[in-house]
Enzyme design. Sequence first.
Site, PDB file in Angstrom:
ATOM      1  N   LYS A 164       0.872  -1.188   0.000  1.00 39.45           N
ATOM      2  CA  LYS A 164       0.000   0.000   0.000  1.00 39.45           C
ATOM      3  C   LYS A 164       0.895   1.219   0.000  1.00 39.45           C
ATOM      4  CE  LYS A 164      -2.591   1.997   3.905  1.00 39.45           C
ATOM      5  NZ  LYS A 164      -3.674   1.732   4.874  1.00 39.45           N
ATOM      6  N   LYS A 166       0.994   5.410   0.289  1.00 35.87           N
ATOM      7  CA  LYS A 166       0.254   6.611   0.669  1.00 35.87           C
ATOM      8  C   LYS A 166       0.384   7.620  -0.469  1.00 35.87           C
ATOM      9  CE  LYS A 166      -1.034   5.561   4.902  1.00 35.87           C
ATOM     10  NZ  LYS A 166      -2.434   5.627   5.360  1.00 35.87           N
ATOM     11  N   ASP A 242     -11.923   3.705   5.113  1.00 36.36           N
ATOM     12  CA  ASP A 242     -11.241   3.558   6.400  1.00 36.36           C
ATOM     13  C   ASP A 242     -11.883   4.573   7.361  1.00 36.36           C
ATOM     14  OD1 ASP A 242      -9.467   3.879   8.556  1.00 36.36           O
ATOM     15  OD2 ASP A 242      -7.651   3.980   7.368  1.00 36.36           O
ATOM     16  N   LYS A 266     -10.392  -1.176  11.573  1.00 38.62           N
ATOM     17  CA  LYS A 266      -9.424  -1.030  12.660  1.00 38.62           C
ATOM     18  C   LYS A 266     -10.247  -1.092  13.941  1.00 38.62           C
ATOM     19  CE  LYS A 266      -6.465   2.058   9.940  1.00 38.62           C
ATOM     20  NZ  LYS A 266      -6.134   3.472   9.649  1.00 38.62           N
TER      21      LYS A 266
END
Length: 375
Positions: A164, A166, A242, A266
């Site tokens: 991943k 950013k 997210d 999360k």
Amino acid sequence: MLAIQRIVLREIRLALKEPFRISSGVVSDRRICLLELTNADGTVGWSECVAGEQPNYSAETIDTAWHAITEWLAPRVLGKPFDGPELVFAMLDRNVRGHNMAKAAIEMGCWDIAARQRSISLSRLLGGTRDRVATGISLGIQANPDALVERARAAFSSGYRKIKVKIEPGSDIAFVRAVREALGASVHLMADANSAYTPADADHLAQLDAFDLIMLEQPLGRDDLVRHAALQRRLATPICLDESITDVDRAEDMITLEAGRIVNIKPGRVGGFTVSKGIHDVCQRAGLPVWCGGMLESGIGRAHNVALASLPNFSLPGDLSPSARYWAKDIVTPEWTMDADGMVHVPLDRPGFGVTVNLDRVDDITTRHSVLTCT
Ligand code: OSB
Ligand code: MG
């Protein structure tokens, strides 16, 4: 039966091996809030609050969480017997809006205690079905594409199953293209924008469709479910949410609106394991995969994440890097490791979350300390 008698709050300082930069800020030294919870029968559980130092990812910070736990949340469980950890979130949530990270820290500690009381692993108590979980890496924004490619190559060759990167405006298309060209077509590659874009960027973001990303995480603002739905209609790349998914209702809204096709769960963001399981279940019923995100946790928060990631619908690699990726020395024994196939092993043969907190090390790096008891 649980009856929490004491919660020791500690703030520790842990230096990252290298600064981690996302679109909304950079962190190099983590200030982490740890909870040590003692039950009436003497069973001790641990948890970590994932709130950061600055309110750039969520409104909560370590300081607001410390305040919320001390003033409003801990008094709701201390000295109040209850049947099981699945009841804790409701106890904390009634008439307390928000503060999910603070709530999660207490809730997850109670799950750890419940697993230890039964002498089973936290994974088993949560309903986990795997003994190994696939691991991805989250690479911070780098100064230029070459620096990112270098890190992505190293990560891929050490076994990570998902890369991943950013992104933010100005560090996006060329960076993703460079990594895709360097690693080849078969690598699971994705980008995370941490809300750096607006609907006016839709055409710009559509350029990412050329790189066959497995998903684009949180391009727009956290309250932008309707706008994410419009963007998803414009993009071939699946959107993963997210920041936007703060509870089960938001996950249902995402599904109804078709605002995204994947959820990064999360547990620390959504108020703990009960809500995480709820989000997992609604996504599973809708046929959407989920994966376990990370918040640069120490070995304690990581232990909770690994247990959650062993549930069946966590079918994509999580942001669950081994300890050595973040820290010179973690605060748990054994440290978290990843095998050559990019898998982290779930400690199923040990009670609770399966690693031992190194108290001497914790004491050495503790900068603030508070003992909460029943009054
Ligand atoms: O958006 O997933 C995110 C770290 C801090 C804040 C937000 C995020 C992240 C990560 C790190 O991506 C993942 C990890 O813990 O390795
Ligand atoms: Mg993210």
